[in-house]
Design an enzyme around this catalytic site. Structure first.
Site, PDB file in Angstrom:
ATOM      1  N   CYS A  46       0.846  -1.186   0.000  1.00 50.55           N
ATOM      2  CA  CYS A  46       0.000   0.000   0.000  1.00 50.55           C
ATOM      3  C   CYS A  46       0.883   1.238   0.000  1.00 50.55           C
ATOM      4  O   CYS A  46       2.053   1.192   0.349  1.00 50.55           O
ATOM      5  CB  CYS A  46      -0.868   0.022   1.248  1.00 50.55           C
ATOM      6  SG  CYS A  46      -1.764  -1.505   1.510  1.00 50.55           S
TER       7      CYS A  46
ATOM      8  N   ARG B  78       1.655   1.282  -6.001  1.00 50.55           N
ATOM      9  CA  ARG B  78       1.878   0.497  -4.780  1.00 50.55           C
ATOM     10  C   ARG B  78       0.660  -0.332  -4.418  1.00 50.55           C
ATOM     11  O   ARG B  78       0.722  -1.191  -3.530  1.00 50.55           O
ATOM     12  CB  ARG B  78       2.235   1.416  -3.615  1.00 50.55           C
ATOM     13  CG  ARG B  78       3.533   2.171  -3.795  1.00 50.55           C
ATOM     14  CD  ARG B  78       3.878   2.910  -2.524  1.00 50.55           C
ATOM     15  NE  ARG B  78       4.226   1.993  -1.469  1.00 50.55           N
ATOM     16  CZ  ARG B  78       5.455   1.577  -1.214  1.00 50.55           C
ATOM     17  NH1 ARG B  78       6.454   2.031  -1.935  1.00 50.55           N
ATOM     18  NH2 ARG B  78       5.690   0.735  -0.247  1.00 50.55           N
TER      19      ARG B  78
ATOM     20  N   TRP C  15      -3.435  -2.210  -1.398  1.00 51.47           N
ATOM     21  CA  TRP C  15      -3.257  -3.534  -1.998  1.00 51.47           C
ATOM     22  C   TRP C  15      -3.724  -4.491  -0.907  1.00 51.47           C
ATOM     23  O   TRP C  15      -3.062  -4.661   0.121  1.00 51.47           O
ATOM     24  CB  TRP C  15      -1.787  -3.774  -2.332  1.00 51.47           C
ATOM     25  CG  TRP C  15      -1.561  -5.054  -3.093  1.00 51.47           C
ATOM     26  CD1 TRP C  15      -1.619  -5.237  -4.448  1.00 51.47           C
ATOM     27  CD2 TRP C  15      -1.234  -6.336  -2.542  1.00 51.47           C
ATOM     28  NE1 TRP C  15      -1.353  -6.542  -4.768  1.00 51.47           N
ATOM     29  CE2 TRP C  15      -1.117  -7.241  -3.615  1.00 51.47           C
ATOM     30  CE3 TRP C  15      -1.045  -6.823  -1.247  1.00 51.47           C
ATOM     31  CZ2 TRP C  15      -0.801  -8.594  -3.431  1.00 51.47           C
ATOM     32  CZ3 TRP C  15      -0.735  -8.171  -1.066  1.00 51.47           C
ATOM     33  CH2 TRP C  15      -0.618  -9.041  -2.162  1.00 51.47           C
TER      34      TRP C  15
ATOM     35  N   ASN D  79       0.462   0.745   6.146  1.00 50.34           N
ATOM     36  CA  ASN D  79       1.052  -0.146   5.154  1.00 50.34           C
ATOM     37  C   ASN D  79       1.820  -1.205   5.922  1.00 50.34           C
ATOM     38  O   ASN D  79       2.691  -0.862   6.727  1.00 50.34           O
ATOM     39  CB  ASN D  79       1.991   0.630   4.220  1.00 50.34           C
ATOM     40  CG  ASN D  79       2.770  -0.302   3.297  1.00 50.34           C
ATOM     41  OD1 ASN D  79       2.320  -1.410   3.007  1.00 50.34           O
ATOM     42  ND2 ASN D  79       3.927   0.149   2.847  1.00 50.34           N
ATOM     43  N   GLY D  80       1.486  -2.465   5.699  1.00 45.97           N
ATOM     44  CA  GLY D  80       2.176  -3.550   6.413  1.00 45.97           C
ATOM     45  C   GLY D  80       1.154  -4.577   6.869  1.00 45.97           C
ATOM     46  O   GLY D  80       0.018  -4.596   6.395  1.00 45.97           O
TER      47      GLY D  80
ATOM     48  N   LYS E  21       7.551 -11.381 -17.549  1.00 48.06           N
ATOM     49  CA  LYS E  21       7.010 -10.120 -18.085  1.00 48.06           C
ATOM     50  C   LYS E  21       5.675 -10.386 -18.768  1.00 48.06           C
ATOM     51  O   LYS E  21       4.719  -9.663 -18.578  1.00 48.06           O
ATOM     52  CB  LYS E  21       8.028  -9.542 -19.071  1.00 48.06           C
ATOM     53  CG  LYS E  21       8.149  -8.082 -19.163  1.00 48.06           C
ATOM     54  CD  LYS E  21       9.086  -7.436 -18.187  1.00 48.06           C
ATOM     55  CE  LYS E  21       8.735  -7.691 -16.768  1.00 48.06           C
ATOM     56  NZ  LYS E  21       9.757  -7.325 -15.832  1.00 48.06           N
TER      57      LYS E  21
ATOM     58  N   GLU F 274       2.914 -11.388 -16.248  1.00 46.70           N
ATOM     59  CA  GLU F 274       2.587 -10.270 -15.393  1.00 46.70           C
ATOM     60  C   GLU F 274       1.574  -9.307 -16.029  1.00 46.70           C
ATOM     61  O   GLU F 274       0.610  -8.905 -15.390  1.00 46.70           O
ATOM     62  CB  GLU F 274       3.906  -9.515 -15.136  1.00 46.70           C
ATOM     63  CG  GLU F 274       4.026  -8.860 -13.817  1.00 46.70           C
ATOM     64  CD  GLU F 274       5.414  -8.223 -13.647  1.00 46.70           C
ATOM     65  OE1 GLU F 274       6.257  -8.283 -14.551  1.00 46.70           O
ATOM     66  OE2 GLU F 274       5.632  -7.636 -12.580  1.00 46.70           O
TER      67      GLU F 274
ATOM     68  N   HIS G  40      12.692 -34.045 -21.220  1.00 50.38           N
ATOM     69  CA  HIS G  40      12.507 -34.749 -19.939  1.00 50.38           C
ATOM     70  C   HIS G  40      11.098 -34.528 -19.390  1.00 50.38           C
ATOM     71  O   HIS G  40      10.837 -34.769 -18.221  1.00 50.38           O
ATOM     72  CB  HIS G  40      13.560 -34.289 -18.938  1.00 50.38           C
ATOM     73  CG  HIS G  40      14.956 -34.593 -19.389  1.00 50.38           C
ATOM     74  ND1 HIS G  40      15.431 -35.883 -19.467  1.00 50.38           N
ATOM     75  CD2 HIS G  40      15.956 -33.795 -19.831  1.00 50.38           C
ATOM     76  CE1 HIS G  40      16.678 -35.868 -19.933  1.00 50.38           C
ATOM     77  NE2 HIS G  40      17.014 -34.597 -20.162  1.00 50.38           N
TER      78      HIS G  40
ATOM     79  N   LYS H 249       3.850  -2.624  -7.119  1.00 48.70           N
ATOM     80  CA  LYS H 249       5.247  -2.415  -7.477  1.00 48.70           C
ATOM     81  C   LYS H 249       6.209  -2.864  -6.382  1.00 48.70           C
ATOM     82  O   LYS H 249       7.229  -3.472  -6.643  1.00 48.70           O
ATOM     83  CB  LYS H 249       5.435  -0.925  -7.778  1.00 48.70           C
ATOM     84  CG  LYS H 249       6.832  -0.544  -8.211  1.00 48.70           C
ATOM     85  CD  LYS H 249       7.032  -0.826  -9.667  1.00 48.70           C
ATOM     86  CE  LYS H 249       8.431  -0.525 -10.142  1.00 48.70           C
ATOM     87  NZ  LYS H 249       8.766  -1.338 -11.315  1.00 48.70           N
TER      88      LYS H 249
END
Ligand code: AGP
Length: 612
Positions: free
Chosen positions: A2, A27, A76, A102-103, A488, A491, A507, A607
């Protein structure tokens, strides 16, 4: 993950908070919210699910909120689905205290349980609300906000960056940090807190970095910082020299494309100051030749794309140093009882310098006596400050969630460090040393050539964007580069994709190849080009559609077999991934564009990964 911002100043807070959040939206972008305090209206809280634009519309770009003290958050989600209720700021039951976080608060359930028993009512599913409620509980007892915050910090476990305001305090914003980034900004018309410097760059370049365990009281004209025992702490202030325009789109449709285009310049900035009179000069690090000679173990730790840089570097360093080099995912390393000691050199690679797993792995390595050297893009970030030595990549602010220019600058910087160590060890001959350095200095120019092939790559993307599963195959450096190409693509385009070492195909994986399967075959690693060709023939024989990436020297041979071929200029073998990765980045970009994906803010991602 966040992003948080806070402002205490002499002008309306809400537009400043929204502007800062817009610059930090990478973020997290599940929901956003702001709290602003005014003399007449007390705390005003506005939240909106989804992109920040919803919150801007809801508040008429902040004009609806009156007051010069406020906090903001872009989320987030970890605890509780993304909705208006779980969005921050969280407010205590009596409406007096608002907080952004944030956390992750690891013991929130236990605290919540005890508050519930005391009759406190909760509205959200988040761990963060627990802190707002606990704060109110202590504040009722003491009547002193700073004391209450300190008591809360002693009670909670986990990681946090907090911004807190209280209706009783007209000008004061309280901030605290542990294991989540938080920056203090000293402005002309007010002071700031922010997760990222980009959020406040428009207002100030004068910043200080909060350390773990510190608490700060921010008013329009002062910032006072204390340790966990509330003893004053003197902070060192520094000037940020990032260009504000570097964090803006500057006419491009997406940050990712702009950042792809900025790579030649970013590489130039990263290598030029470190090559003098034909030698690698790493002024910023304090490792002596004696120290280098006694290193018994070299270990690279990182996550995601930074880990992929580690993969390329493993091949290159082993070749240059003739020493074993290990690459470990930081999230695995930290819990693996790692075999590092005071003869180990641990290289930590991180664009943000805040990735929690990487930071925890680095701390574990340090605890065991290892020397740590970090390769970081964000100046003053936690990893940069805690490692024994730091070398910065000068990529400038990278905004798109999918890294491009940070990856490229990490790659060349790792090559430079490899050369430096090889020189110290005497494991490289003078001729090769010079040849690599010369070729390295030509990389920006050659990369410009690669960037001119944009329309070819765009064409291939228009041909292949409907594929639902894509394989990247390659050997040695091509394998390592394929891992990045595949990540990439996943994502930002949401296409399933995997990278395989070509030799492993038979294999197991080759059973997945059927008529029409798209295989991106990487054949830029000259020493094994013939083997790469054999693998192309193998998958073609099973009906695969092959998009090949090779160098100009091998283009003709490759074109005879592959369905489509992209070629990049040659350089020294160890530097080839620096050129090869560019078409892969562009390919992902155009595939995502064709599929209508949100390129700069792909779903479920953020990010900077500051939670475990
Ligand atoms: C790459 O495009 C990603 N966004 C991601 O894998 C990233 O490289 C990873 O999270 C590590 O981040 P860091 O370099 O900031 O530590």
């Amino acid at each position: 993950m966040c992003g948080i911002i806070g402002f205490s100043g002499c002008e309306p807070a809400a537009p400043i908070l929204l502007d800062g959040l817009a610059r930090m939206e990478y973020r997290g972008y599940d929901s956003a919210g702001i709290a602003v305090r005014s003399e007449h209206k007390g705390l005003q809280i506005k939240k909106a699910k989804g992109r920040l634009q919803n919150l801007s519309d809801l508040t008429h770009n902040g004009a609806d909120l009156e007051g010069t003290l406020g906090i903001g958050h872009t989320r987030w989600a970890t605890h509780g689905e993304p909705n208006d209720i779980n969005a921050h700021p969280h407010v205590s039951e009596n409406g007096q205290i608002a907080l952004v976080h944030n956390g992750i608060i690891e013991n929130y359930l236990e605290i919540k349980e005890s508050l519930l028993q005391k009759g406190v009512r909760f509205t959200s599913d988040t761990d963060s609300e627990v802190v707002a409620q606990l704060l109110e509980f202590y504040y009722r007892e003491s009547g002193n906000m700073l004391d209450s915050v300190t008591r809360v910090l002693h009670r909670i476990e986990g990681s946090y960056a907090f911004g807190i305001i209280c209706s009783d305090y007209p000008n004061a914003l309280i901030a605290a940090r542990k294991d989540s980034p938080l920056i203090l900004g000293y402005g002309k018309n007010g002071n700031f807190i922010a997760s990222d410097v980009t959020a406040i760059l428009k207002y100030t370049r004068d910043v200080a970095y909060m350390d773990d365990g510190e608490v700060a009281v921010i008013t329009p004209h002062t910032i006072d910082v204390f340790n966990s025992e509330l003893e004053p702490v003197e902070k060192t202030r520094s000037q940020v020299d990032w260009d504000v325009s570097a964090a803006e789109k500057g006419g491009y449709e997406h940050f990712m494309f702009k950042e792809i285009m900025e790579q030649p310049e970013a590489i130039r900035k990263t290598i030029s100051p470190r090559i003098r009179n034909g030698r690698v000069v790493l002024d910023d690090i304090s490792m002596t030749a004696d120290y280098v000679r006694q290193i018994s173990r070299i270990c690279i730790i990182a996550c995601g794309s930074s880990y992929h840089v580690g993969m390329v570097s493993k091949y290159n360093w082993e070749r240059l140093l003739r020493r074993p080099v290990e690459v470990c995912l930081a999230s695995e390393f930290r819990y693996s009882d790692p075999l590092v000691d005071d003869h180990s050199l641990v290289i930590v690679i991180s664009q943000s310098g805040e990735t929690l797993d990487t930071m925890a792995a680095m701390r574990e390595a340090k605890r065991r006596g290892a020397r740590t050297l970090s390769i970081v893009n964000v100046v003053g970030s936690s990893i940069a400050r805690e490692s024994d030595d730091v070398l910065y990549t000068w990529a400038g602010p990278e905004i798109a969630v999918a890294t491009t220019k940070a990856y490229s600058t990490q790659l060349v910087l790792m090559d430079l460090v490899g050369l430096y160590l090889a020189d110290q060890l005497g494991s490289i001959c003078e001729e090769e040393y010079r040849e690599i350095l010369e070729q390295m200095q030509l990389l920006p120019e050659k990369m410009q050539e690669v960037l001119k092939q944009t329309s070819d790559v765009q064409y291939y993307a228009s041909r292949y964007f409907n594929h639902s599963s894509i394989f990247f195959i390659g050997r040695n450096l091509d394998y390592a580069m394929g891992m990045e190409g595949s990540l990439k693509l996943k994502e930002i385009s949401y296409i399933h994709s995997e990278a395989y070492a070509s030799g492993e195909l038979k294999h197991g994986t080759i059973s997945l190849i059927e008529p029409g399967t798209l295989v991106v075959a990487l054949g830029t690693y000259a020493p094994l080009f013939d083997k790469a060709m054999s693998n192309v023939i193998e998958v073609k024989a099973r009906g695969a559609e092959v998009l090949a990436l090779t160098t100009e020297a091998f283009r003709e041979k490759m074109e005879k077999t592959a369905d489509a071929t992209i070629a990049v200029p040659e350089t020294h073998t160890i530097l080839q991934p620096s050129l090869g990765v560019v078409p892969l980045q562009m390919f992902s970009y155009y595939m995502a564009l064709q599929r209508g994906c949100d390129i700069d803010k792909p779903r479920n991602l953020a990010k900077s990964v500051t939670v475990e």
